[in-house]
Motif scaffolding. Structure first.
Motif, short mmCIF file in Angstrom:
data_model
loop_
_atom_site.label_atom_id
_atom_site.label_comp_id
_atom_site.label_asym_id
_atom_site.label_seq_id
_atom_site.Cartn_x
_atom_site.Cartn_y
_atom_site.Cartn_z
N ASP A 64 0.84 -1.20 0.00
CA ASP A 64 0.00 0.00 0.00
C ASP A 64 0.87 1.25 0.00
O ASP A 64 2.10 1.16 -0.05
CB ASP A 64 -1.01 -0.02 1.17
CG ASP A 64 -0.35 0.07 2.53
OD1 ASP A 64 0.83 0.48 2.63
OD2 ASP A 64 -1.02 -0.28 3.53
N ILE A 65 0.25 2.40 0.06
CA ILE A 65 0.99 3.66 -0.04
C ILE A 65 2.01 3.82 1.09
O ILE A 65 3.03 4.49 0.94
CB ILE A 65 0.02 4.86 -0.10
CG1 ILE A 65 0.77 6.12 -0.50
CG2 ILE A 65 -0.73 5.01 1.21
CD1 ILE A 65 -0.11 7.28 -0.87
N GLN A 70 0.51 -6.33 0.98
CA GLN A 70 -0.89 -6.69 0.76
C GLN A 70 -1.03 -8.13 0.26
O GLN A 70 -1.73 -8.93 0.84
CB GLN A 70 -1.53 -5.73 -0.24
CG GLN A 70 -1.65 -4.31 0.30
CD GLN A 70 -2.27 -3.37 -0.71
OE1 GLN A 70 -1.91 -3.36 -1.88
NE2 GLN A 70 -3.21 -2.56 -0.25
N THR A 146 0.15 0.32 -4.51
CA THR A 146 -1.25 0.61 -4.84
C THR A 146 -1.77 1.75 -3.95
O THR A 146 -1.22 2.03 -2.90
CB THR A 146 -2.14 -0.62 -4.63
OG1 THR A 146 -2.13 -0.98 -3.25
CG2 THR A 146 -1.65 -1.80 -5.46
N GLY A 147 -2.82 2.41 -4.41
CA GLY A 147 -3.48 3.43 -3.61
C GLY A 147 -2.73 4.74 -3.51
O GLY A 147 -3.01 5.55 -2.62
N ASN A 148 -1.81 5.00 -4.44
CA ASN A 148 -1.06 6.25 -4.41
C ASN A 148 -1.82 7.30 -5.21
O ASN A 148 -1.91 7.20 -6.43
CB ASN A 148 0.34 6.04 -4.98
CG ASN A 148 1.19 7.29 -4.93
OD1 ASN A 148 0.73 8.35 -4.51
ND2 ASN A 148 2.43 7.17 -5.37
N PRO A 149 -2.36 8.34 -4.56
CA PRO A 149 -3.12 9.34 -5.31
C PRO A 149 -2.26 10.15 -6.28
O PRO A 149 -2.78 10.78 -7.20
CB PRO A 149 -3.71 10.25 -4.22
CG PRO A 149 -2.84 10.04 -3.03
CD PRO A 149 -2.31 8.63 -3.14
N GLY A 154 -4.00 6.89 -9.77
CA GLY A 154 -4.68 7.75 -8.81
C GLY A 154 -5.06 9.09 -9.38
O GLY A 154 -6.12 9.63 -9.11
#
Length: 195
Positions: A64-65, A70, A146-149, A154
């Motif tokens: 994750d960021i 994960q 993943t999940g990086n704006p 993102g």
């Protein structure tokens, strides 16, 4: 070497055109991802062990960021299985690739139609699979964040599905071995994104 303007595809193609002409192999990695120390060596060994293989991906770890683990995502390694998967999605993470420079030159790099959108990696793999065999290392040597704006995914902020639908379409006279049957026209991008 850096590029101050443009989106991901423009930056990737800019980088490839500024790589030394003596470079026989190109490796990609996105800025917010990580490669384990043996990644490139393992991929090069596979790439050079089989004259039919011109592009190699890798299994990867999702983090994750904040860098928390994960899951492990296994890559497909058999060229036939990779071609079959490309009809519906990615056989391995697009930024994990190592490939012969001559393949990038033959493909003309990434398709600029995907600049500012998602799907440039999927399109590149589809076009590559029409010309050459691909494989991947089974060990998860690439670490995908993943999940990086701030990442392309993102920043764009829409579903990958809309861009993926564009990949089978151009060019219609290509006689693709990946999408051999004529497909119905895709609705305009605007309608795909606002369903």
């Amino acid at each position: 070497l850096s590029q101050r303007t443009g989106f991901l595809v423009e930056a990737l193609n800019f980088g490839f055109t500024h790589i030394s002409r003596h470079a026989e192999v190109i490796a990609r990695q996105d800025a917010d991802d990580v490669s384990l120390p043996t990644r490139i060596k393992s991929q090069l060994q596979l790439l050079t062990s089989n004259d039919q293989i011109a592009l190699v991906g890798a299994s990867h770890l999702n983090i994750d960021i904040n860098g928390s683990f994960q899951r492990v995502v296994a890559a497909l390694v058999d060229p036939r299985a990779i071609r079959a998967r490309l009809r519906t999605g990615m056989p391995f993470a697009g930024p994990s690739i190592v490939a012969h420079r001559r393949l990038f030159d033959a493909l003309g790099g990434y398709d600029t139609a995907f600049d500012g959108r998602l799907g440039e990696d999927y399109d590149l793999l589809v076009r590559a699979a029409e010309l050459v065999d691909m494989s991947a290392v089974e060990d998860p040597l690439y670490v995908y964040r993943t999940g990086n704006p701030a990442s392309m995914f993102g920043a764009v902020g829409y579903e990958y599905r809309g861009s993926k639908a564009l990949v089978p379409q151009p060019p219609p006279l290509r006689q693709s071995v990946i999408f051999p049957n004529p497909r119905p026209p895709v609705p305009p991008l605007r309608s795909l994104l606002h369903k």
